[in-house]
Write a protein that holds these residues in place. Structure first.
Motif: not given
Length: 375
Positions: A58, A61-62, A64-65, A68, A91
């Motif tokens: 998190l 940025g795994y 990230d809106p 991703t 998220q």
């Protein structure tokens, strides 16, 4: 997951890659909706204070809106089905006082989201028919693996650049939806058939005629659905009367009744309900003959079905993955409601040890016009 069901999750910016084991172990539930105006998905993860997701992924940025991309593939009895290919939009995390009970929820939409981010109010299309405009817009998204399939309007319309120059309103997706609505078409993105590939469809709302395995209800050991119900709406059918001006003098109004029968969907019921409403649209008198013809065809293409059905099933008992925008048969609902239906939308609910689907069906009338339901 269940025996015979394997779930594959690909996540990443640009080109998604298989999710690490820590992400799959934390995955608690998957929900995918398809068949509507825009597909979507939701992933739920169980996270704790020491989990890799909470402490590393998190913050890095795994999830990230916008950046991703997520691909969800369900393999049932050896046959892969691409359920979703989209972009993370939201998220949410819900911390819990109980160890390991905190929940991270990831929500996303299909790749048409990228077409809805930037407004293009200065885009012009001189002397370009609708089909050329559609391909010109969709060409920008080929890098995302989106292959366009566009069908020209039934009545061609090439604008004269000396009289008008078509220009785009709003975002690419809004303009494509506007063009589709103008000629009675639909526009949507369908994931698959391979992971990373998508089909952008612009054309009439035609359902694939090959029926899926039948839904059996009230048939003892042969029952393969958990619930199924139907309703008949007596107000669904209507007659629309368009008033157009005669093409010569452009002064005399001519009423043109449009029946509430879709010319693209074969009738599936013998008893079609009588139309109960009469409507007069007020925005067609100024249209030229080609636009008026496309408008009339659009009304016929969008004819509503009188019978709707909804239900749920267990995929392992059904033996297949029910797909939207296709046909399916129904058995055991009685003489009036047995027969073939169109699958309008499907929602996939996947948890550990469980794969269920809820669905919506429709058709035009009572009593099947086919003697038997196959397969």
């Amino acid at each position: 997951m269940l025996d015979g069901v394997h779930l594959t999750l690909l996540i990443g910016p640009g080109v998604p890659v298989p999710a690490p084991a820590a992400v799959l172990d934390a995955l608690d539930a998957v929900q995918v909706s398809s068949g509507g105006d825009r597909g979507g998905f939701q992933l739920s993860f169980q996270v704790g204070k020491t989990s890799l997701i909470q402490n590393v992924l998190l913050p890095a940025g795994y999830f990230d809106p916008i950046l991703t991309r997520v691909i969800i593939v369900a393999t049932v009895r050896g046959l892969p089905h691409v359920l979703a290919d989209g972009v993370v939009t939201r998220q949410e995390i819900a911390p819990s006082n109980e160890p390991g009970k905190s929940t991270l929820t990831i929500t996303g939409e299909d790749l048409s989201l990228y077409m809805d981010l930037v407004e293009m109010p200065f885009m012009r299309f001189p002397a370009m028919p609708i089909i050329a405009r559609v391909y010109a817009i969709l060409a920008k998204y080929a890098a995302l693996g989106i292959a366009p399939i566009a069908i020209p309007p039934v009545v061609p319309d090439i604008p004269n650049p000396l009289e008008e120059i078509p220009h785009q309103h709003g975002t690419d997706r809004e303009y494509l939806k506007e063009l589709a609505a103008g000629c009675g078409y639909v526009f949507y993105i369908e994931p698959g058939p391979a992971p990373g590939a998508n089909i952008a469809y612009f054309g009439p709302d035609i359902r694939i005629p090959a029926p899926q395995p039948a839904l059996n209800v009230n048939m003892d050991a042969y029952t393969n659905v958990e619930s199924l119900s139907f309703s008949l709406d007596g107000m669904a059918k209507k007659v629309v009367v368009m008033t157009v001006m005669d093409p010569v003098s452009r002064r005399a109004p001519i009423p043109v009744p449009i029946p509430n029968l879709s010319v693209l969907r074969p009738p599936m019921g013998l008893r079609i309900p009588v139309p109960s409403r009469l409507e007069f649209p007020g925005d067609v008198a100024h249209l030229n003959p080609s636009d008026a013809a496309n408008k009339a065809l659009g009304i016929m293409f969008a004819a509503q079905d009188s019978i709707t059905g909804s239900g749920s099933l267990d995929v392992m008992r059904y033996g297949h993955v029910l797909r939207a925008r296709m046909m399916v048969g129904v058995r055991g609902a009685g003489v009036s409601y047995d027969g073939l239906y169109y699958v309008n939308s499907v929602t996939h609910d996947i948890k550990r040890g469980q794969y269920k689907q809820s669905f919506n069906l429709s058709r035009d009338g009572l009593v099947s016009n086919t003697p038997v339901v196959l397969p």
